[in-house]
Design a protein around this motif. Structure first.
Motif, PDB file in Angstrom:
ATOM      1  N   ALA A 120       0.834  -1.199   0.000  1.00 22.13           N
ATOM      2  CA  ALA A 120       0.000   0.000   0.000  1.00 22.13           C
ATOM      3  C   ALA A 120       0.869   1.249   0.000  1.00 22.13           C
ATOM      4  N   ALA A 121       1.985   1.233   0.718  1.00 24.12           N
ATOM      5  CA  ALA A 121       2.885   2.384   0.753  1.00 24.12           C
ATOM      6  C   ALA A 121       3.512   2.628  -0.621  1.00 24.12           C
ATOM      7  N   VAL A 122       3.976   1.555  -1.259  1.00 26.94           N
ATOM      8  CA  VAL A 122       4.563   1.684  -2.593  1.00 26.94           C
ATOM      9  C   VAL A 122       3.537   2.270  -3.572  1.00 26.94           C
ATOM     10  N   ALA A 123       2.326   1.716  -3.556  1.00 30.52           N
ATOM     11  CA  ALA A 123       1.285   2.198  -4.465  1.00 30.52           C
ATOM     12  C   ALA A 123       0.869   3.627  -4.133  1.00 30.52           C
ATOM     13  N   ALA A 124       0.784   3.967  -2.849  1.00 35.09           N
ATOM     14  CA  ALA A 124       0.349   5.308  -2.448  1.00 35.09           C
ATOM     15  C   ALA A 124       1.332   6.370  -2.928  1.00 35.09           C
ATOM     16  N   VAL A 125       2.625   6.139  -2.748  1.00 41.33           N
ATOM     17  CA  VAL A 125       3.617   7.127  -3.189  1.00 41.33           C
ATOM     18  C   VAL A 125       3.592   7.248  -4.717  1.00 41.33           C
ATOM     19  N   GLY A 126       3.471   6.116  -5.401  1.00 41.45           N
ATOM     20  CA  GLY A 126       3.397   6.164  -6.859  1.00 41.45           C
ATOM     21  C   GLY A 126       2.169   6.896  -7.353  1.00 41.45           C
ATOM     22  N   CYS A 127       1.008   6.601  -6.767  1.00 37.91           N
ATOM     23  CA  CYS A 127      -0.225   7.275  -7.178  1.00 37.91           C
ATOM     24  C   CYS A 127      -0.181   8.765  -6.842  1.00 37.91           C
ATOM     25  N   PHE A 128       0.438   9.117  -5.729  1.00 42.60           N
ATOM     26  CA  PHE A 128       0.598  10.528  -5.364  1.00 42.60           C
ATOM     27  C   PHE A 128       1.371  11.266  -6.448  1.00 42.60           C
ATOM     28  N   LEU A 129       2.470  10.676  -6.899  1.00 40.70           N
ATOM     29  CA  LEU A 129       3.275  11.314  -7.942  1.00 40.70           C
ATOM     30  C   LEU A 129       2.537  11.357  -9.278  1.00 40.70           C
ATOM     31  N   LEU A 130       1.803  10.312  -9.599  1.00 42.43           N
ATOM     32  CA  LEU A 130       1.023  10.316 -10.839  1.00 42.43           C
ATOM     33  C   LEU A 130      -0.073  11.370 -10.791  1.00 42.43           C
ATOM     34  N   ALA A 131      -0.722  11.513  -9.645  1.00 40.79           N
ATOM     35  CA  ALA A 131      -1.789  12.501  -9.524  1.00 40.79           C
ATOM     36  C   ALA A 131      -1.253  13.921  -9.652  1.00 40.79           C
ATOM     37  N   ALA A 132       0.008  14.115  -9.233  1.00 41.50           N
ATOM     38  CA  ALA A 132       0.595  15.453  -9.303  1.00 41.50           C
ATOM     39  C   ALA A 132       1.242  15.748 -10.641  1.00 41.50           C
ATOM     40  N   SER A 133       1.298  14.763 -11.533  1.00 42.86           N
ATOM     41  CA  SER A 133       1.979  14.952 -12.815  1.00 42.86           C
ATOM     42  C   SER A 133       1.081  15.650 -13.818  1.00 42.86           C
ATOM     43  N   GLU A 134       1.680  16.064 -14.880  1.00 40.84           N
ATOM     44  CA  GLU A 134       0.940  16.682 -15.988  1.00 40.84           C
ATOM     45  C   GLU A 134       1.042  15.778 -17.206  1.00 40.84           C
ATOM     46  N   PRO A 135      -0.053  15.528 -17.918  1.00 38.16           N
ATOM     47  CA  PRO A 135      -1.412  15.976 -17.599  1.00 38.16           C
ATOM     48  C   PRO A 135      -1.971  15.225 -16.379  1.00 38.16           C
ATOM     49  N   ALA A 136      -2.993  15.795 -15.788  1.00 35.66           N
ATOM     50  CA  ALA A 136      -3.598  15.202 -14.597  1.00 35.66           C
ATOM     51  C   ALA A 136      -4.165  13.819 -14.906  1.00 35.66           C
ATOM     52  N   ARG A 137      -4.068  12.926 -13.965  1.00 32.63           N
ATOM     53  CA  ARG A 137      -4.566  11.552 -14.120  1.00 32.63           C
ATOM     54  C   ARG A 137      -5.578  11.284 -13.018  1.00 32.63           C
ATOM     55  N   PRO A 138      -6.862  11.477 -13.295  1.00 31.97           N
ATOM     56  CA  PRO A 138      -7.897  11.348 -12.251  1.00 31.97           C
ATOM     57  C   PRO A 138      -7.882   9.988 -11.553  1.00 31.97           C
ATOM     58  N   ARG A 139      -7.583   8.920 -12.302  1.00 37.26           N
ATOM     59  CA  ARG A 139      -7.595   7.597 -11.674  1.00 37.26           C
ATOM     60  C   ARG A 139      -6.511   7.461 -10.612  1.00 37.26           C
ATOM     61  N   ALA A 140      -5.452   8.262 -10.732  1.00 39.82           N
ATOM     62  CA  ALA A 140      -4.393   8.216  -9.737  1.00 39.82           C
ATOM     63  C   ALA A 140      -4.898   8.672  -8.375  1.00 39.82           C
ATOM     64  N   TYR A 141      -5.832   9.611  -8.365  1.00 45.32           N
ATOM     65  CA  TYR A 141      -6.415  10.053  -7.092  1.00 45.32           C
ATOM     66  C   TYR A 141      -7.167   8.908  -6.418  1.00 45.32           C
ATOM     67  N   LEU A 142      -7.915   8.159  -7.212  1.00 47.63           N
ATOM     68  CA  LEU A 142      -8.640   7.010  -6.656  1.00 47.63           C
ATOM     69  C   LEU A 142      -7.665   5.957  -6.133  1.00 47.63           C
ATOM     70  N   GLY A 143      -6.587   5.746  -6.884  1.00 44.50           N
ATOM     71  CA  GLY A 143      -5.569   4.797  -6.428  1.00 44.50           C
ATOM     72  C   GLY A 143      -4.918   5.244  -5.132  1.00 44.50           C
ATOM     73  N   LEU A 144      -4.685   6.552  -4.998  1.00 49.46           N
ATOM     74  CA  LEU A 144      -4.090   7.092  -3.777  1.00 49.46           C
ATOM     75  C   LEU A 144      -5.018   6.872  -2.583  1.00 49.46           C
ATOM     76  N   VAL A 145      -6.290   7.170  -2.757  1.00 52.59           N
ATOM     77  CA  VAL A 145      -7.263   6.958  -1.684  1.00 52.59           C
ATOM     78  C   VAL A 145      -7.318   5.480  -1.300  1.00 52.59           C
ATOM     79  N   ALA A 146      -7.387   4.602  -2.301  1.00 49.32           N
ATOM     80  CA  ALA A 146      -7.493   3.166  -2.037  1.00 49.32           C
ATOM     81  C   ALA A 146      -6.250   2.645  -1.319  1.00 49.32           C
ATOM     82  N   ALA A 147      -5.058   3.057  -1.770  1.00 45.64           N
ATOM     83  CA  ALA A 147      -3.821   2.568  -1.164  1.00 45.64           C
ATOM     84  C   ALA A 147      -3.707   3.002   0.291  1.00 45.64           C
ATOM     85  N   LEU A 148      -4.016   4.253   0.569  1.00 48.94           N
ATOM     86  CA  LEU A 148      -3.941   4.732   1.948  1.00 48.94           C
ATOM     87  C   LEU A 148      -5.006   4.070   2.823  1.00 48.94           C
ATOM     88  N   ALA A 149      -6.170   3.805   2.243  1.00 49.28           N
ATOM     89  CA  ALA A 149      -7.220   3.118   3.000  1.00 49.28           C
ATOM     90  C   ALA A 149      -6.778   1.713   3.388  1.00 49.28           C
TER      91      ALA A 149
END
Length: 467
Positions: A120-149
């Motif tokens: 979950a930590a590996v996925a959360a950090v990766g999704c965080f970086l993807l969500a902050a990248s350009e162009p925006a990746r909305p699914r990365a936000y969902l992945g971040l929420v799921a990984a932290l949960a």
């Protein structure tokens, strides 16, 4: 698949459940009454094992299920990083390095939270970086929420130390200063932590009281230096409390490799203009290691699995740089040295794993011999076990475990004595005198154990009147 196969070869799928596994599996299993869940424990693992434990009383089926789940989460977590890395194969290399650790292989088929927190930590950090990248990746936000949960469901304290640097980055770093990122981090922690918080209100008198009790169970959380304890468990035991095991230096060699490869990976990322993909994992890894290095006075090698998993993302980049940056005339020599180092690493990890599995097989076999002694003296369900290692022994004897002292205290002494007077009961004592209230009980030594000093005390029942 290789990770799953290696784990099943090294760790028998028939290995009896360990102490912590018994606690988690018994919550939904039919084998024995549910064991006491102390304040620090969360319900993530109980939910994970529910599909099998609630239907089948089979350790083999459960371990096969968990092996498949562990392998799937390994692939999914590092796949996220394959979307970030500009170098093909880096994510797979990082996953392979993680899978080479004896700790990861030992816990791949275990009903324990640490591997899943690590993924979950590996996925959360990766999704965080993807969500902050350009162009925006909305699914990365969902992945971040799921990984932290998932992290919060498994180990709320680890999730706190995972979320803290991510939240800090949304405040301190201009690139990450987006309200959606902060909201996703908070939402994931809230969703995963809600069951633990609700249970705190219902069973412990509130969240702060549960946190206080959790700290007590962990021996108190205060500023202290526990690096020596952590190093002493690099080659086992799986828990040292107190930590007095000797340290064997080969187990620490891969820490030396990490100390070399991680800075190389960070430097390469800076040169490539992707510095944030390197320093953020390093900060998160350090944050998740902090409580185990500086706040608790004991250690277990599994505690640092999330730290290792996240740090290896950078280490894999460092290894790739080391192999590719060597001058052409030195490349073969560097590759040969890396191959020798990897072979040595695998040999050391395999040796440690074999030793740990052997020790655990013998130790858990002792529980079986204790149960056989209990049954030979008429201790059968419904029954109560108390004392030394009562929780696993009670599970295998299909009894309830009751304690009036220690970290798993769930009854008063008066209630324990009442249980002893009203049904089949056994008290297990190791290297200590029994309490005064068992005076006159039958003393039954247990033979054939790998360790000595364990004695059973059984109440003397008056003979039954004839019908």
């Amino acid at each position: 698949m290789i990770f799953a196969a290696a784990s099943l070869i090294a760790v028998p799928a028939t290995l009896d459940l360990g102490w912590d596994e018994v606690v988690y599996v018994s919550q939904y299993g039919s084998h024995a009454p549910a064991a006491f869940m102390s304040a620090p424990r969360a319900r993530g693992v109980t939910l994970l094992v529910w599909p099998v434990a609630s239907w089948l009383d089979s350790t083999l089926a459960l371990r096969l299920f968990l092996t498949a789940t562990a392998a799937a989460t390994l692939g999914l977590a590092f796949w996220v990083w394959s979307r970030l890395s500009r170098r093909p194969g880096i994510a797979a290399l990082a996953a392979g390095l993680y899978a080479s650790l004896w700790i990861a292989l030992f816990y791949a088929n275990a009903a324990m939270p640490n591997h899943y927190t690590a993924m979950a930590a590996v996925a959360a950090v990766g999704c965080f970086l993807l969500a902050a990248s350009e162009p925006a990746r909305p699914r990365a936000y969902l992945g971040l929420v799921a990984a932290l949960a998932v992290a919060a469901l498994m180990r709320p304290a680890d999730a706190f130390w995972l979320g803290l640097p991510l939240l800090g980055a949304t405040v301190a770093v201009q690139t990450f200063r987006r309200w959606r990122l902060a909201a996703a981090v908070l939402a994931g922690l809230a969703v995963g932590g809600a069951p633990w918080a609700v249970e705190a209100e219902l069973r412990y008198g509130g969240l702060l009281e549960r946190i206080r009790q959790a700290g007590h169970v962990q021996g108190g959380t205060s500023l202290q230096f526990s690096l020596g304890h952590v190093i002493s468990t690099l080659d086992g035991p799986i828990l040292c409390r107190p930590c007095d095991s000797p340290f064997r230096w080969p187990a620490a060699l891969w820490w030396v490799a990490l100390a070399v490869l991680v800075p190389l990976g960070v430097r390469a990322a800076h040169r490539a203009g992707t510095a944030r993909t390197a320093w953020l994992p390093v900060v998160v890894a350090a944050s998740m290691a902090f409580p185990y290095l500086f706040l608790i006075g004991y250690s277990a090698p599994r505690f640092l699995l999330p730290t290792y998993a996240v740090a290896l993302v950078c280490a894999a980049s460092g290894l790739a740089v080391l192999l590719s940056a060597a001058a052409r005339r030195w490349r073969r020599l560097v590759a040969a040295a890396a191959a020798v180092g990897l072979a040595g690493h695998l040999a050391i990890q395999a040796g440690i794993l074999h030793h740990v599995v052997s020790e655990q097989s013998r130790g858990r076999g002792d529980w079986t011999r204790v149960v056989q002694t209990l049954q030979s003296h008429g201790i059968r369900p419904p029954c109560v076990i108390s004392g030394h290692e009562a929780i696993p022994v009670a599970y295998y004897a299909r009894c309830r475990a009751l304690e009036d002292r220690g970290y798993n205290r769930n009854v008063s002494t008066a209630q324990l004595r009442e249980a002893a007077a009203t049904g089949p009961f056994a008290l297990l004592v190791k290297d200590a005198a029994p309490p005064d209230w068992v005076a006159g009980w039958q003393r039954v030594p247990v033979g054939g154990l790998t360790t000595s000093g364990l004695t059973l005390y059984l109440p003397r029942r008056p003979p039954r009147a004839p019908n």
